[in-house]
Design a protein around this motif. Structure first.
Motif, PDB file in Angstrom:
ATOM      1  N   ILE A  53     -64.785  46.024  -5.627  1.00 24.79           N
ATOM      2  CA  ILE A  53     -63.836  47.118  -5.398  1.00 24.79           C
ATOM      3  C   ILE A  53     -64.560  48.419  -5.102  1.00 24.79           C
ATOM      4  O   ILE A  53     -64.079  49.245  -4.312  1.00 24.79           O
ATOM      5  CB  ILE A  53     -62.841  47.269  -6.569  1.00 24.79           C
ATOM      6  N   ASP A  54     -65.750  48.626  -5.672  1.00 23.67           N
ATOM      7  CA  ASP A  54     -66.540  49.798  -5.316  1.00 23.67           C
ATOM      8  C   ASP A  54     -66.866  49.780  -3.828  1.00 23.67           C
ATOM      9  O   ASP A  54     -66.864  50.820  -3.159  1.00 23.67           O
ATOM     10  CB  ASP A  54     -67.835  49.843  -6.131  1.00 23.67           C
ATOM     11  N   GLY A  55     -67.167  48.583  -3.304  1.00 25.39           N
ATOM     12  CA  GLY A  55     -67.455  48.446  -1.883  1.00 25.39           C
ATOM     13  C   GLY A  55     -66.254  48.755  -1.021  1.00 25.39           C
ATOM     14  O   GLY A  55     -66.370  49.432   0.008  1.00 25.39           O
ATOM     15  N   TYR A  56     -65.094  48.275  -1.432  1.00 27.71           N
ATOM     16  CA  TYR A  56     -63.873  48.567  -0.665  1.00 27.71           C
ATOM     17  C   TYR A  56     -63.526  50.049  -0.726  1.00 27.71           C
ATOM     18  O   TYR A  56     -63.161  50.659   0.294  1.00 27.71           O
ATOM     19  CB  TYR A  56     -62.709  47.728  -1.188  1.00 27.71           C
ATOM     20  N   ARG A  57     -63.644  50.654  -1.897  1.00 26.90           N
ATOM     21  CA  ARG A  57     -63.307  52.064  -2.045  1.00 26.90           C
ATOM     22  C   ARG A  57     -64.234  52.951  -1.223  1.00 26.90           C
ATOM     23  O   ARG A  57     -63.827  54.020  -0.745  1.00 26.90           O
ATOM     24  CB  ARG A  57     -63.357  52.448  -3.527  1.00 26.90           C
ATOM     25  N   ALA A  58     -65.471  52.503  -1.021  1.00 27.83           N
ATOM     26  CA  ALA A  58     -66.423  53.276  -0.228  1.00 27.83           C
ATOM     27  C   ALA A  58     -66.035  53.323   1.253  1.00 27.83           C
ATOM     28  O   ALA A  58     -66.515  54.193   1.993  1.00 27.83           O
ATOM     29  CB  ALA A  58     -67.827  52.696  -0.372  1.00 27.83           C
ATOM     30  N   LEU A  59     -65.152  52.429   1.676  1.00 25.94           N
ATOM     31  CA  LEU A  59     -64.728  52.377   3.085  1.00 25.94           C
ATOM     32  C   LEU A  59     -63.556  53.296   3.380  1.00 25.94           C
ATOM     33  O   LEU A  59     -63.117  53.390   4.527  1.00 25.94           O
ATOM     34  CB  LEU A  59     -64.370  50.939   3.463  1.00 25.94           C
ATOM     35  N   GLY A  60     -63.039  53.952   2.369  1.00 30.45           N
ATOM     36  CA  GLY A  60     -61.980  54.935   2.583  1.00 30.45           C
ATOM     37  C   GLY A  60     -60.708  54.340   3.153  1.00 30.45           C
ATOM     38  O   GLY A  60     -60.190  53.334   2.650  1.00 30.45           O
ATOM     39  N   GLU A  61     -60.214  54.918   4.225  1.00 29.24           N
ATOM     40  CA  GLU A  61     -58.914  54.542   4.784  1.00 29.24           C
ATOM     41  C   GLU A  61     -58.950  53.259   5.607  1.00 29.24           C
ATOM     42  O   GLU A  61     -57.914  52.809   6.102  1.00 29.24           O
ATOM     43  CB  GLU A  61     -58.363  55.687   5.626  1.00 29.24           C
ATOM     44  N   GLU A  62     -60.129  52.668   5.762  1.00 30.39           N
ATOM     45  CA  GLU A  62     -60.208  51.405   6.503  1.00 30.39           C
ATOM     46  C   GLU A  62     -59.493  50.274   5.781  1.00 30.39           C
ATOM     47  O   GLU A  62     -59.013  49.333   6.409  1.00 30.39           O
ATOM     48  CB  GLU A  62     -61.666  50.994   6.723  1.00 30.39           C
ATOM     49  N   VAL A  63     -59.455  50.341   4.456  1.00 32.35           N
ATOM     50  CA  VAL A  63     -58.858  49.274   3.653  1.00 32.35           C
ATOM     51  C   VAL A  63     -57.964  49.868   2.572  1.00 32.35           C
ATOM     52  O   VAL A  63     -58.096  51.036   2.200  1.00 32.35           O
ATOM     53  CB  VAL A  63     -59.936  48.385   2.993  1.00 32.35           C
ATOM     54  N   GLU A  64     -57.080  49.021   2.050  1.00 33.33           N
ATOM     55  CA  GLU A  64     -56.218  49.397   0.934  1.00 33.33           C
ATOM     56  C   GLU A  64     -56.123  48.208  -0.017  1.00 33.33           C
ATOM     57  O   GLU A  64     -55.623  47.142   0.362  1.00 33.33           O
ATOM     58  CB  GLU A  64     -54.825  49.782   1.422  1.00 33.33           C
ATOM     59  N   VAL A  65     -56.617  48.365  -1.244  1.00 33.28           N
ATOM     60  CA  VAL A  65     -56.527  47.304  -2.246  1.00 33.28           C
ATOM     61  C   VAL A  65     -55.125  47.356  -2.841  1.00 33.28           C
ATOM     62  O   VAL A  65     -54.770  48.299  -3.549  1.00 33.28           O
ATOM     63  CB  VAL A  65     -57.592  47.468  -3.340  1.00 33.28           C
ATOM     64  N   VAL A  66     -54.319  46.332  -2.552  1.00 41.22           N
ATOM     65  CA  VAL A  66     -52.909  46.361  -2.939  1.00 41.22           C
ATOM     66  C   VAL A  66     -52.576  45.414  -4.083  1.00 41.22           C
ATOM     67  O   VAL A  66     -51.501  45.525  -4.688  1.00 41.22           O
ATOM     68  CB  VAL A  66     -51.995  46.046  -1.729  1.00 41.22           C
ATOM     69  N   ALA A  67     -53.481  44.469  -4.397  1.00 40.54           N
ATOM     70  CA  ALA A  67     -53.146  43.505  -5.448  1.00 40.54           C
ATOM     71  C   ALA A  67     -54.410  42.908  -6.048  1.00 40.54           C
ATOM     72  O   ALA A  67     -55.458  42.830  -5.393  1.00 40.54           O
ATOM     73  CB  ALA A  67     -52.257  42.394  -4.892  1.00 40.54           C
ATOM     74  N   CYS A  68     -54.288  42.488  -7.305  1.00 43.22           N
ATOM     75  CA  CYS A  68     -55.374  41.803  -7.991  1.00 43.22           C
ATOM     76  C   CYS A  68     -54.777  40.745  -8.909  1.00 43.22           C
ATOM     77  O   CYS A  68     -53.590  40.801  -9.254  1.00 43.22           O
ATOM     78  CB  CYS A  68     -56.234  42.775  -8.789  1.00 43.22           C
ATOM     79  N   CYS A  69     -55.586  39.770  -9.301  1.00 41.13           N
ATOM     80  CA  CYS A  69     -55.096  38.738 -10.216  1.00 41.13           C
ATOM     81  C   CYS A  69     -56.239  38.163 -11.023  1.00 41.13           C
ATOM     82  O   CYS A  69     -57.401  38.160 -10.586  1.00 41.13           O
ATOM     83  CB  CYS A  69     -54.359  37.633  -9.453  1.00 41.13           C
ATOM     84  N   ASP A  70     -55.900  37.678 -12.206  1.00 41.16           N
ATOM     85  CA  ASP A  70     -56.850  37.038 -13.093  1.00 41.16           C
ATOM     86  C   ASP A  70     -56.065  36.104 -14.011  1.00 41.16           C
ATOM     87  O   ASP A  70     -54.925  36.420 -14.362  1.00 41.16           O
ATOM     88  CB  ASP A  70     -57.608  38.083 -13.914  1.00 41.16           C
ATOM     89  N   ILE A  71     -56.662  34.968 -14.388  1.00 40.62           N
ATOM     90  CA  ILE A  71     -55.941  34.058 -15.277  1.00 40.62           C
ATOM     91  C   ILE A  71     -55.676  34.706 -16.631  1.00 40.62           C
ATOM     92  O   ILE A  71     -54.773  34.288 -17.359  1.00 40.62           O
ATOM     93  CB  ILE A  71     -56.699  32.725 -15.457  1.00 40.62           C
TER      94      ILE A  71
END
Length: 352
Positions: A18-36
């Protein structure tokens, strides 16, 4: 338009994703996560401001049109979750090791091909300055023909605990957890030769060493009864189709002086060490050790961001993926062969 991202498995390594995705700014949007573990997923969502969290990947994939997914689960769920995401139309960045075995890895690769999606494997060491510099020196002829290499990832007392010691969840011990990094990096720098024959051995002499205090590795997964059904040391010789041989060793626990993460390539013009980054050669009829200036290093935080960027850029058609599904399959073939050789006491030919 921003790519929609989902993260499956919200334990330790998912924070780097998620740190990697957040570093990309507006290129991506993390909308969901899951874990057992739903409470872990809920806490993860709250920490990072993710609007949706689940206790399984199927509901997440059904309820959201995701473009990309990171798979950060225990090893035994890599195949199931990656295939589910690929079948749902997602591109997937799957943590290493790709799967529990070659059979699972091939099914993942097939799912990616059938759905026309990218399946990238988390071989983060490929992103390092050391890897790029080594490849550059080799391509320009400074090392010559590489015929032998040694790769070590040894911990004196470094069992992470939790699920890492349960073979049903991890698939193995330090070989599949640590050795995977140095085997892949060595093969990548040597130009990805095909492995042909393997001779390996595994040991469980020291076990988990849970009584040792002050160790730095610790899994987020807490278990009531410590489990250690994996090896504590693995070693192997791997012969490739270009004639080169790689010696590898990996340990969670070993009676050695220091932790070690060395890779050395031996060519007919020079030797090349990655840690520290040095060349061993001869100049004017004298032996010479050459230490190039510059940051020829691996930095986890920096290079994990590079890995996620490479994934997203490859999805968008801007660049080539640095760690393909085929790379992951080849690595699983090597790991399977080492474990089989260790079990039988005989060398194993890799058949495709």
């Amino acid at each position: 338009m921003a790519l929609k991202v989902g993260i499956i498995g919200n334990g330790g390594i998912s924070h780097a994703h998620i740190d990697g995705y957040r570093a990309l700014g507006e290129e991506v949007e993390v909308v969901a996560c899951c874990d057992i573990n739903y409470e872990k997923s809920k806490s993860y969502a709250e920490k990072y401001g993710i609007p949706n969290c689940y206790d399984n990947c199927y509901d997440m994939l059904k309820n959201h049109q995701l473009d990309v997914v990171s798979v950060c689960t225990w090893n035994n769920a890599h195949a199931e979750c990656s295939i589910a995401a690929l079948n749902a139309g997602c591109n997937v960045l799957c943590e290493k090791p790709m799967a529990m075995n070659t059979e699972e890895a091939l099914k993942m690769k097939e799912a990616a091909e059938n759905n026309g999606k990218l399946l990238m494997i988390g071989f983060v060491r490929r992103q390092g300055n050391d890897a790029a510099a080594a490849i550059d020196y080799i391509k320009k002829g400074y090392i010559g023909d590489i015929y032998y290499a040694k790769a070590s990832y040894l911990r004196r007392c470094g069992f992470p605990g939790g699920w890492f010691g349960d073979k049903t969840l991890s698939g193995g011990g330090p070989l599949i957890d640590l050795g995977v990094h140095v085997i892949d990096l060595s093969r990548y720098i040597m130009g990805c030769p095909k492995p042909l024959t393997v001779f390996g051995a595994t040991f469980n002499k020291l076990g988990a060493r849970n009584h040792i205090r002050g160790t730095e590795w610790q899994s987020e997964t807490v278990v009531e009864e410590p489990v250690f059904t994996v090896e504590d040391l693995a070693t192997a010789m791997i012969r490739f189709d270009n004639g080169a041989v790689l010696q590898v060793e990996a340990s969670f626990n070993l009676n050695t002086k220091n932790n070690c993460g060395d890779i050395i390539f031996y060519g007919d013009k020079a030797g090349l060490s990655l840690e520290p980054f040095e060349l061993y050669t001869e100049v004017n009829n004298q032996l010479a050790d050459i230490v190039p200036h510059g940051k020829n290093d691996f930095n986890f935080e920096r290079d994990f961001k590079r890995e996620v960027k490479n994934f997203i850029d490859a999805v968008n058609g801007k660049t080539e993926c640095l760690a393909t599904a085929e790379d992951g399959v080849e690595l699983m073939r090597i790991l399977d062969a080492i474990y089989l050789s260790a079990e039988t006491g005989k060398s194993v030919d890799i058949v495709r």
